[in-house]
Scaffold this active site. Structure first.
Site, PDB file in Angstrom:
ATOM      1  N   ASP A  47       0.861  -1.174   0.000  1.00 45.04           N
ATOM      2  CA  ASP A  47       0.000   0.000   0.000  1.00 45.04           C
ATOM      3  C   ASP A  47       0.908   1.237   0.000  1.00 45.04           C
ATOM      4  O   ASP A  47       2.101   1.138   0.307  1.00 45.04           O
ATOM      5  CB  ASP A  47      -0.873  -0.064   1.260  1.00 45.04           C
ATOM      6  CG  ASP A  47      -1.626   1.225   1.518  1.00 45.04           C
ATOM      7  OD1 ASP A  47      -2.293   1.707   0.592  1.00 45.04           O
ATOM      8  OD2 ASP A  47      -1.532   1.733   2.653  1.00 45.04           O
TER       9      ASP A  47
ATOM     10  N   ASP B 164      -0.191   5.118   1.040  1.00 47.56           N
ATOM     11  CA  ASP B 164      -0.420   6.040   2.168  1.00 47.56           C
ATOM     12  C   ASP B 164      -0.424   5.288   3.495  1.00 47.56           C
ATOM     13  O   ASP B 164      -1.215   4.362   3.683  1.00 47.56           O
ATOM     14  CB  ASP B 164      -1.776   6.751   2.002  1.00 47.56           C
ATOM     15  CG  ASP B 164      -1.853   7.563   0.721  1.00 47.56           C
ATOM     16  OD1 ASP B 164      -1.371   8.703   0.725  1.00 47.56           O
ATOM     17  OD2 ASP B 164      -2.381   7.043  -0.278  1.00 47.56           O
TER      18      ASP B 164
ATOM     19  N   ASP C 163      -1.466  -0.779   5.987  1.00 49.44           N
ATOM     20  CA  ASP C 163      -1.651  -0.292   7.365  1.00 49.44           C
ATOM     21  C   ASP C 163      -3.109  -0.283   7.813  1.00 49.44           C
ATOM     22  O   ASP C 163      -3.388   0.138   8.939  1.00 49.44           O
ATOM     23  CB  ASP C 163      -1.086   1.127   7.495  1.00 49.44           C
ATOM     24  CG  ASP C 163      -1.910   2.150   6.717  1.00 49.44           C
ATOM     25  OD1 ASP C 163      -2.159   1.919   5.521  1.00 49.44           O
ATOM     26  OD2 ASP C 163      -2.300   3.165   7.307  1.00 49.44           O
TER      27      ASP C 163
END
Length: 223
Positions: free
Chosen positions: A13, A15, A172
């Site tokens: 991922d 961000d 995250d």
């Protein structure tokens, strides 16, 4: 002695995983809100607004009156224009991440990025902060569903020559763990991003990384 690889392909991922983009996203949305006289939000609130793409970020941050036809399109245009100019004001790589990525490449692990950030924004920002590191960076595309839908993930894996059994998805948030599940991949939640260990574990993350260096142990079984 050759390094043993638990995973031959790793998809990250963006961000909250390889780049800390929260301040620039929060500041850009708050700027739009201020232009219209709407209430702004604290930085940490944005940790729960991001993750499902820019449209969903704006939906979560703006009041109901913003969704009026005509005004809603204007709000999106204002955000994209402002963010394009300010996306690198505060954004920075997470400490240790570039070293870990270079180590993975050194031992032959194929790496890529899959993000819900628009593809037109994702590719330039990754090249700015990680020049030449990621051979493939895939952002959200018009008319295609975003994560956790696996459509774009499957296309990216095909380009990588990856199969689900030997591929790890690293992110995250619960969106990333869901994306991995939907694609039949193993998943690793990271604790330096925008969400909590509890969220990642409850979503079913198979691995948890507290620091970027932990990824080497998870992916390469190195300590």
């Amino acid at each position: 002695m050759p390094t043993h690889k638990r995973f031959s392909h790793v998809i990250f991922d963006l961000d909250g995983t390889v780049l800390d983009t929260l301040d620039d996203l929060a500041n850009s949305v708050n700027w739009v809100l201020t232009q219209h006289g709407w209430p702004t939000h604290e930085r940490d609130t944005y940790k729960y607004f991001v993750g499902n793409g820019m449209v969903k970020l704006l939906e979560r941050a703006t009041p109901e009156q913003a969704k009026q036809p005509g005004l809603w399109e204007q709000v999106q245009e204002e955000f994209h224009a402002y963010y394009a100019q300010h996306k690198a004001d505060c954004t920075k790589p997470y400490d240790g991440m570039e070293r870990v990525l270079n180590r993975l490449k050194e031992v032959g692990v194929s790496i890529a990025v899959l993000t819900n950030k628009p593809n037109t924004a994702a590719q330039p920002i990754m090249e700015q902060y990680y020049p030449g590191v990621f051979p493939l960076v895939q952002g959200a595309m018009p008319q295609l569903p975003v994560k956790p839908d696996p459509t774009v993930l499957m296309r990216l894996m095909e380009r990588m020559g990856a199969n689900p059994e030997s591929t790890l998805f690293v992110g995250d948030s619960n969106v990333d763990i869901q994306t991995a599940k939907n694609g039949g991949l193993s998943s690793c939640g990271v604790l330096w991003g925008f969400r909590t260990r509890q969220e990642l574990e409850e979503e079913g993350a198979q691995f948890i990384a507290q620091t970027p260096d932990d990824l080497l142990n998870i992916i390469l079984e190195e300590r």
